[in-house]
Design a protein around this motif. Structure first.
Motif, short mmCIF file in Angstrom:
data_model
loop_
_atom_site.label_atom_id
_atom_site.label_comp_id
_atom_site.label_asym_id
_atom_site.label_seq_id
_atom_site.Cartn_x
_atom_site.Cartn_y
_atom_site.Cartn_z
N PRO A 119 70.88 -30.43 -73.83
CA PRO A 119 70.06 -29.88 -74.91
C PRO A 119 70.32 -28.39 -75.04
N ASN A 120 70.38 -27.90 -76.29
CA ASN A 120 70.57 -26.45 -76.40
C ASN A 120 69.30 -25.72 -76.80
N THR A 121 68.18 -26.46 -76.74
CA THR A 121 66.90 -25.77 -76.87
C THR A 121 66.03 -26.26 -75.71
N GLU A 122 64.84 -25.65 -75.60
CA GLU A 122 63.97 -26.03 -74.48
C GLU A 122 63.05 -27.20 -74.81
N LYS A 123 63.23 -27.80 -76.03
CA LYS A 123 62.28 -28.81 -76.51
C LYS A 123 62.08 -29.95 -75.50
N GLU A 124 63.19 -30.55 -75.06
CA GLU A 124 63.06 -31.71 -74.16
C GLU A 124 62.45 -31.30 -72.81
N ALA A 125 62.81 -30.10 -72.36
CA ALA A 125 62.25 -29.65 -71.08
C ALA A 125 60.74 -29.50 -71.21
N MET A 126 60.28 -29.01 -72.35
CA MET A 126 58.83 -28.84 -72.54
C MET A 126 58.15 -30.20 -72.65
N GLU A 127 58.86 -31.18 -73.21
CA GLU A 127 58.28 -32.54 -73.26
C GLU A 127 58.14 -33.10 -71.84
N ALA A 128 59.18 -32.83 -71.04
CA ALA A 128 59.12 -33.30 -69.65
C ALA A 128 57.97 -32.61 -68.92
N LEU A 129 57.79 -31.33 -69.21
CA LEU A 129 56.69 -30.59 -68.58
C LEU A 129 55.34 -31.21 -68.97
N ASP A 130 55.20 -31.50 -70.25
CA ASP A 130 53.93 -32.11 -70.71
C ASP A 130 53.68 -33.42 -69.98
N ALA A 131 54.75 -34.20 -69.81
CA ALA A 131 54.59 -35.51 -69.15
C ALA A 131 54.14 -35.32 -67.69
N ALA A 132 54.75 -34.33 -67.02
CA ALA A 132 54.40 -34.10 -65.61
C ALA A 132 52.97 -33.57 -65.49
N VAL A 133 52.59 -32.68 -66.42
CA VAL A 133 51.23 -32.11 -66.41
C VAL A 133 50.22 -33.24 -66.64
N LYS A 134 50.57 -34.12 -67.59
CA LYS A 134 49.65 -35.21 -67.92
C LYS A 134 49.53 -36.19 -66.74
N ALA A 135 50.65 -36.47 -66.12
CA ALA A 135 50.60 -37.42 -64.99
C ALA A 135 49.81 -36.82 -63.83
N TYR A 136 49.89 -35.52 -63.67
CA TYR A 136 49.11 -34.88 -62.59
C TYR A 136 47.63 -34.82 -62.98
N ASP A 137 47.40 -34.53 -64.26
CA ASP A 137 46.05 -34.53 -64.82
C ASP A 137 45.07 -33.74 -63.94
N ASN A 138 45.44 -32.54 -63.66
CA ASN A 138 44.58 -31.67 -62.82
C ASN A 138 44.18 -32.33 -61.51
N GLY A 139 45.11 -33.11 -60.96
CA GLY A 139 44.83 -33.76 -59.67
C GLY A 139 44.06 -35.06 -59.82
N ARG A 140 43.81 -35.50 -61.07
CA ARG A 140 43.02 -36.72 -61.27
C ARG A 140 43.90 -37.90 -61.69
N GLY A 141 45.20 -37.66 -61.80
CA GLY A 141 46.12 -38.71 -62.24
C GLY A 141 46.26 -39.82 -61.19
N GLU A 142 46.90 -40.88 -61.64
CA GLU A 142 47.07 -42.05 -60.76
C GLU A 142 47.80 -41.66 -59.47
N TRP A 143 48.86 -40.88 -59.61
CA TRP A 143 49.70 -40.56 -58.45
C TRP A 143 49.01 -39.62 -57.46
#
Ligand code: G3H
Length: 541
Positions: free
Chosen positions: A70-94
């Motif tokens: 990728p030549n922009t940060e778009k996909e990296a930011m999507e990946a970040l959103d996914a990781a933040v959501k999965a962590y969910d402030n420590g309340r995520g499934e994992w």
């Protein structure tokens, strides 16, 4: 007998490559985000092997595949959103899953990983030029590391599965995850060193953004499906692209809780400074090193030569733990050099899969020119290459060079050459190498070679306060993986080892109450009815 130039003439025609090591081009057009393997139709990075192929009288680097760039940060930011959501402030499934269940996911992952061994090993050879034996070792060592990490986590969990009562306070202490981890590994151990941070980070309940190294990206592709299948969505997300394009935005977001990087201190320095709340960022770093070997006047020279050869030239000197400068007492310098030159000149250049090959193609295209420049600089300041084959080049193959006498004016004195050049410095007084180490920006390891107990003991005491491992009559190395691996100054931050890494990617957390009847009833009720994952006396067998 073949000349050195003839010995370096190893590159084959396509049909001369043994069938079992041939490679089918691997064009990765997928990436893993939020539990899905998504198609990629943007720009790509072609992967050219350090192995050249003879074609119509010409030598060309072999194209072995390509991956998303990728030549922009778009996909990296999507990946970040996914990781933040999965962590969910420590309340995520994992992060809230029990240790036992996380371990089951990891065990399933290792099983899937082992199924991909052959392809990963082949890609290690083709992408970074590592020998077949070392590529197999890298894979097996990684699998073993994962199993050992699982056992270490069980031990930590067992020790935490009880309450402590002190000074009228009842408490349970466990290790909790830290959040979103950005994980970046190096090209020289693209699987092993990446996984020695990635795996403990996952196991401790963090969610991950994983960026494979520039050289050694494709070998991670066969493992993507295993990550997708074995962990809840968003736990592992991949990022591709040039680091300076995609990583700064991630750091500036302030949503990265742990930066783990095995790479250069310059990059780590820049990235850490981009985080808006630097106190919230934990860094687990393995960085540059310039480990010294010190040959004392009474050293067993045969042993010193053998260990220095391994220490300086295993995987063509491309190890962070390599001995990158050798100090030799002037009284034994000639003898040491003579034997070192002889042994270096016996090394066999070859293709990664060739039996007995010790010197293999270098993956960084600019490396042979850089090493030649270091040698020229040393020559301009009064040193010479002392072994016959030293510095002879055929494209990506560079025959190792011993350079002597090196002094403080030369690049080789300070720069981490990360390649097959051995700078040797004569000394008269032991204070000279000690001063060198004190004034160095690095502080990973040192190797002392000698037989005089008192002299060795005298060196150990100042050196243990300068570096993190003092090796006696042995090369520098990371293993065994249960030993702490770290460094001082610009060489590392945090400690890795099977057990230490689990600590580095977690924080001790306490649930506490006053020792009263009412509180004891509450605790008992929670424990007996399995109401909490944290507050629990369950024991993993
Ligand atoms: O590049 C640094 C590696 O961690 C070195 O590991 O000493 O086992 O080769 P090693």
């Amino acid at each position: 007998m073949k000349s050195f130039a003839q010995q370096l003439d190893v590159f084959p025609a396509e049909n001369q490559i043994p069938e079992e090591y041939r490679i089918t081009e691997l064009h990765q057009r997928e990436y893993l985000i939020n539990g899905e393997i998504l198609p990629w139709d943007g720009s790509v990075q072609e992967v050219l092997s350090p192995v050249y192929i003879k074609q119509e009288g010409r030598l060309e680097r072999k194209l072995i595949g390509s991956y998303p760039l990728p030549n922009t940060e778009k996909e990296a930011m999507e990946a970040l959103d996914a990781a933040v959501k999965a962590y969910d402030n420590g309340r995520g499934e994992w992060p809230t899953m029990s240790i036992g269940d996380r371990i089951s996911c990891m065990e399933k992952f290792v099983g899937r990983m082992i199924e991909q061994k052959q392809q990963v090993v082949n890609l290690l050879m083709w992408e970074i030029g590592k020998t077949l034996g070392d590529s197999i070792k890298e894979f097996d060592r990684t699998v073993e590391y994962i199993y050992d990490t699982i056992e270490a986590l069980k031990d930590i969990d067992r020790a935490s599965s009880r309450f402590r009562i002190e000074q009228g306070i009842i408490g349970q202490i466990r290790r909790s995850p830290l959040g979103v981890v950005l994980c970046m590994g190096p090209f020289n151990y693209p699987l092993n060193e990446t996984y020695t941070t990635l795996i403990p980070a996952i196991l401790m309940g963090n969610t991950i953004l994983f960026k494979p190294p520039k050289h050694g990206t494709l070998l991670h592709y066969p493992l993507l499906e295993a990550f997708r299948e074995c962990f809840p969505k968003g736990v592992v997300n991949t990022i591709y692209g040039r680091g300076n394009t995609v990583v700064p935005a991630l750091m500036k977001s302030g949503k990265i809780n742990v930066l783990t990087l095995i790479g250069s201190s310059r990059v780590a320095d820049q990235l850490k400074k981009l985080h808006p709340k630097v106190n919230r960022l934990r860094a687990v770093l393995g960085l540059d090193a310039k480990n010294a070997g010190i040959i004392l006047s009474n050293a067993d020279l045969e042993l010193a030569v053998k260990e220095c050869l391994l220490g300086t030239l295993s995987f063509n000197g491309q190890r962070c733990t390599a001995i990158k400068i050798v100090w030799v007492h002037r009284s034994v310098a000639d003898q040491f050099l003579k034997r070192l030159n002889e042994e270096v000149d016996k090394l066999k250049p070859g293709l990664p899969w060739e039996k007995g090959a010790q010197i293999t193609p270098l993956p960084e295209p600019q490396k042979p020119a850089y090493l030649a420049e270091c040698i020229q600089d040393a020559e301009a300041h009064g040193a010479a290459v002392t072994n016959e084959g030293g510095g002879i080049v055929n494209e990506s193959l560079f025959f190792p060079a011993v350079v002597y006498p090196v002094n403080s004016q030369m690049k080789l004195y300070r720069e981490e050459q990360f390649g097959p050049v051995i700078p040797v410095v004569p000394f008269d007084d032991i204070e000279e190498p000690i001063d060198y180490i004190i004034n160095s920006d690095h502080g990973q390891q040192v190797s002392i070679f000698g037989t005089d107990t008192e002299e060795i003991a005298h060196l150990i005491d100042p050196l243990v306060n300068q570096v993190s491992r003092v090796n006696i009559n042995a090369q520098c190395q990371r293993g065994p993986d249960t030993f702490p691996f770290t460094g001082r100054k610009d060489s590392a931050e945090g400690t890795l080892s099977v057990e230490d890494a689990l600590r580095s990617f977690s924080i001790r957390t306490v649930v506490a109450t006053k020792d009263t009847e009412g509180n004891k009833e509450i605790l008992n009720d929670i424990v007996e009815k399995n109401r909490s994952q944290f507050l629990s006396t369950k024991f993993i067998f």
